[in-house]
Design an enzyme around this catalytic site. Structure first.
Site, PDB file in Angstrom:
ATOM      1  N   HIS A 175      -4.370   1.623   7.659  1.00 63.72           N
ATOM      2  CA  HIS A 175      -3.156   2.108   7.694  1.00 63.72           C
ATOM      3  C   HIS A 175      -2.696   3.267   6.715  1.00 63.72           C
ATOM      4  O   HIS A 175      -2.342   4.318   7.104  1.00 63.72           O
ATOM      5  CB  HIS A 175      -2.050   0.947   7.370  1.00 63.72           C
ATOM      6  N   GLU A 176      -3.491   3.163   5.737  1.00 63.67           N
ATOM      7  CA  GLU A 176      -3.405   4.239   4.476  1.00 63.67           C
ATOM      8  C   GLU A 176      -3.991   5.352   4.832  1.00 63.67           C
ATOM      9  O   GLU A 176      -3.451   6.577   4.637  1.00 63.67           O
ATOM     10  CB  GLU A 176      -3.491   3.660   3.244  1.00 63.67           C
TER      11      GLU A 176
ATOM     12  N   GLY B 270       0.755  -1.156  -0.106  1.00 66.88           N
ATOM     13  CA  GLY B 270      -0.136  -0.153   0.004  1.00 66.88           C
ATOM     14  C   GLY B 270       0.974   1.286   0.079  1.00 66.88           C
ATOM     15  O   GLY B 270       1.836   1.149   0.668  1.00 66.88           O
TER      16      GLY B 270
ATOM     17  N   HIS C  30      -2.227   7.778   6.967  1.00 67.44           N
ATOM     18  CA  HIS C  30      -1.306   8.476   6.385  1.00 67.44           C
ATOM     19  C   HIS C  30      -1.967   9.737   5.823  1.00 67.44           C
ATOM     20  O   HIS C  30      -1.447  10.741   5.877  1.00 67.44           O
ATOM     21  CB  HIS C  30      -0.849   7.590   5.079  1.00 67.44           C
TER      22      HIS C  30
ATOM     23  N   CYS D 214       5.963   0.045   7.361  1.00 66.99           N
ATOM     24  CA  CYS D 214       5.569   1.010   6.874  1.00 66.99           C
ATOM     25  C   CYS D 214       6.616   1.369   5.899  1.00 66.99           C
ATOM     26  O   CYS D 214       8.076   1.368   6.247  1.00 66.99           O
ATOM     27  CB  CYS D 214       5.321   2.108   7.849  1.00 66.99           C
TER      28      CYS D 214
ATOM     29  N   GLN E  66       3.145   9.894   1.094  1.00 65.94           N
ATOM     30  CA  GLN E  66       4.551   9.113   1.020  1.00 65.94           C
ATOM     31  C   GLN E  66       5.602   9.670  -0.114  1.00 65.94           C
ATOM     32  O   GLN E  66       6.700   9.312   0.176  1.00 65.94           O
ATOM     33  CB  GLN E  66       4.465   7.831   1.324  1.00 65.94           C
TER      34      GLN E  66
HETATM   35 ZN    ZN Z   1       2.653   3.417   5.807  1.00 70.59          ZN
END
Ligand code: ZN
Length: 174
Positions: free
Chosen positions: A136-137, A46, A140, A94, A51
């Site tokens: 999780h994403e 992912g 972010h 991550c 990021q």
């Molecule tokens: Zn991550």
């Protein structure tokens, strides 16, 4: 398509809340292709746009197993609409936190509303690994990282370690 550099902790951009997408145009489509290319290249399952330093609410995922056919999914402006009481635990890593793995408990099932690459509104029920990965994403997109699930003390140790790594000059052995 272009391979992008993934930013890592302590880069402050990772703490920024990303902006929603209003229309899925050529720029967004190019960004999505870059995200997939960068995710696959780094063997991630992912990746969120932030990021690679772009504060837009776009996520790409592929949780297919090695022997399975690739299953790329893109979520634009994803929102978790429902979560299960039942939890599941995974050891999460991550791409923005090299060599850091943390056991995290999250809802086992979640219902996500999002816009797809064609600009269509959709819903997906995500289970197990997919549920953990999308949560999780989405974290972010809100500037939240897996180290935030730890105590401040443990978090600071990790940030310090990663900051130190960055400042080290290249080591040469002659
Ligand atoms: Zn991550």
């Amino acid at each position: 398509m272009a391979l992008k550099k993934i930013i890592t902790v302590p880069n402050e951009l990772l703490r920024k809340s990303s902006d929603p997408i209003e229309t899925v145009g050529d720029n967004e489509k190019k960004l999505i292709k870059d995200l997939f290319e960068t995710m696959y290249h780094n063997k991630g399952i992912g990746l969120a746009a932030i990021q690679i330093g772009v504060p837009k609410r776009i996520i790409v995922l592929d949780v297919s197993q090695k022997e399975e056919k690739k299953n790329p999914i893109c979520f634009i402006n994803p929102i978790v609409k429902k979560i299960s009481d039942e939890k599941s635990i995974y050891e999460e890593g991550c791409l923005s936190l090299p060599e850091t793995f943390i056991e995290i408990e999250r809802p086992k099932v979640c219902l996500v509303e999002y816009i797809d690459q064609e600009g269509k509104k959709k819903e997906m029920e995500c289970d197990d690994l997919l549920s953990t990965c999308i949560q999780h994403e989405i974290n972010h997109l809100d500037g939240r990282l897996i180290i935030d699930f730890l105590s401040k003390l443990k978090r600071d140790v990790i940030i310090k370690k990663l900051s130190r790594n960055k400042q080290n000059p290249d080591r040469v052995v002659v």
